[in-house]
Design a protein around this motif. Structure first.
Motif, PDB file in Angstrom:
ATOM      1  N   LYS A 174       0.589  -0.801  -0.049  1.00 36.98           N
ATOM      2  CA  LYS A 174      -0.232   0.175   0.254  1.00 36.98           C
ATOM      3  C   LYS A 174       1.293   1.277  -0.075  1.00 36.98           C
ATOM      4  O   LYS A 174       1.536   1.295   1.021  1.00 36.98           O
ATOM      5  N   THR A 178      -6.527   4.027  -6.221  1.00 35.31           N
ATOM      6  CA  THR A 178      -7.152   2.805  -6.122  1.00 35.31           C
ATOM      7  C   THR A 178      -7.384   2.578  -5.125  1.00 35.31           C
ATOM      8  O   THR A 178      -8.529   1.138  -4.750  1.00 35.31           O
ATOM      9  N   ARG A 179      -6.980   2.928  -3.826  1.00 36.12           N
ATOM     10  CA  ARG A 179      -7.174   2.593  -2.783  1.00 36.12           C
ATOM     11  C   ARG A 179      -8.325   1.883  -2.045  1.00 36.12           C
ATOM     12  O   ARG A 179      -9.257   1.409  -1.630  1.00 36.12           O
ATOM     13  N   PHE A 234      -9.936  -1.338  -3.482  1.00 36.28           N
ATOM     14  CA  PHE A 234      -9.086  -2.150  -2.367  1.00 36.28           C
ATOM     15  C   PHE A 234     -10.656  -2.343  -1.284  1.00 36.28           C
ATOM     16  O   PHE A 234     -10.310  -3.367  -0.791  1.00 36.28           O
ATOM     17  N   PRO A 292     -12.447  -5.207  -2.941  1.00 36.08           N
ATOM     18  CA  PRO A 292     -11.075  -6.052  -3.544  1.00 36.08           C
ATOM     19  C   PRO A 292     -10.737  -7.442  -3.947  1.00 36.08           C
ATOM     20  O   PRO A 292      -9.908  -7.445  -4.703  1.00 36.08           O
ATOM     21  N   ASN A 311      -2.301  -0.857  -5.109  1.00 39.28           N
ATOM     22  CA  ASN A 311      -3.501  -0.258  -3.374  1.00 39.28           C
ATOM     23  C   ASN A 311      -2.433   1.189  -3.566  1.00 39.28           C
ATOM     24  O   ASN A 311      -1.368   1.456  -2.883  1.00 39.28           O
TER      25      ASN A 311
END
Length: 186
Positions: free
Chosen positions: A37, A64-65, A68, A72, A81
């Motif tokens: 991450k 893009t976090r 997820f 996910p 991420n």
């Protein structure tokens, strides 16, 4: 090659080489780029052109976090991420950048940071002509004599990859460089 305007091939070559260097630093830090991450921090003042590199970068990062977090299992293979933030400068926020980043790191799990900032140069010919990448951290504002607290692995407890581009020189540097150029041509 010496040029004032880069063509598409030049930009593509720079992009490819910068990507390789960043990947090498990530590997050196023993980070699994495919299962980690990343928080990208864009340092600087978006309202001041020579200091706006960091905020401009974070505006153009594909974050893009949230994908997820929400779904996910639906994230395609090869998508990393990533989240991004431009915390501003102490003169407009009243808060040290280190304190802002530390507060975020207490709330979200991050494996490494990429910090992007404009740099001051001691040579006019380097302005917008080079990219500095390091894993030793960065002192926001230090290039213009306004040093803030260090953003580094030691201060944040996660690897910090600093990327900087010189975008400014002071008047003394311009004067010295001009005199040197005159002397070389004489």
């Amino acid at each position: 090659k010496e040029c004032d305007i880069l063509d598409t091939d030049d930009i593509k070559l720079i992009e490819e080489n910068l990507s390789k260097v960043i990947r090498n630093v990530i590997e050196y830090e023993n980070i699994d780029i495919n299962n980690s991450k990343c928080l990208i921090i864009g340092l600087g003042n978006a309202s001041v052109t020579p200091d706006s590199l960091g905020p401009l970068v974070t505006e153009n990062v594909i974050v893009t976090r949230h994908m997820f977090m929400i779904a996910p299992n639906d994230v395609s293979e090869g998508i990393n991420n990533v989240c991004a933030l431009s915390p501003g400068v102490m003169g407009t926020t009243g808060i040290e950048t280190l304190d802002i980043v530390n507060a975020i790191l207490k709330k979200i799990e991050i494996d490494y940071l990429i910090v992007v900032d404009a740099l001051a140069s001691m040579d006019v010919t380097r302005v917008n002509k080079c990219i500095q990448v390091s894993n030793t951290g960065i002192y926001p504002g230090s290039g213009v004599g306004n040093s803030r607290k260090e953003l580094s692995k030691e201060s944040l407890n996660v690897p910090v990859i600093a990327i900087g581009v010189p975008t400014v020189v002071d008047a003394v540097t311009i004067t010295v460089n001009s005199i040197e150029n005159i002397n070389e041509k004489a």
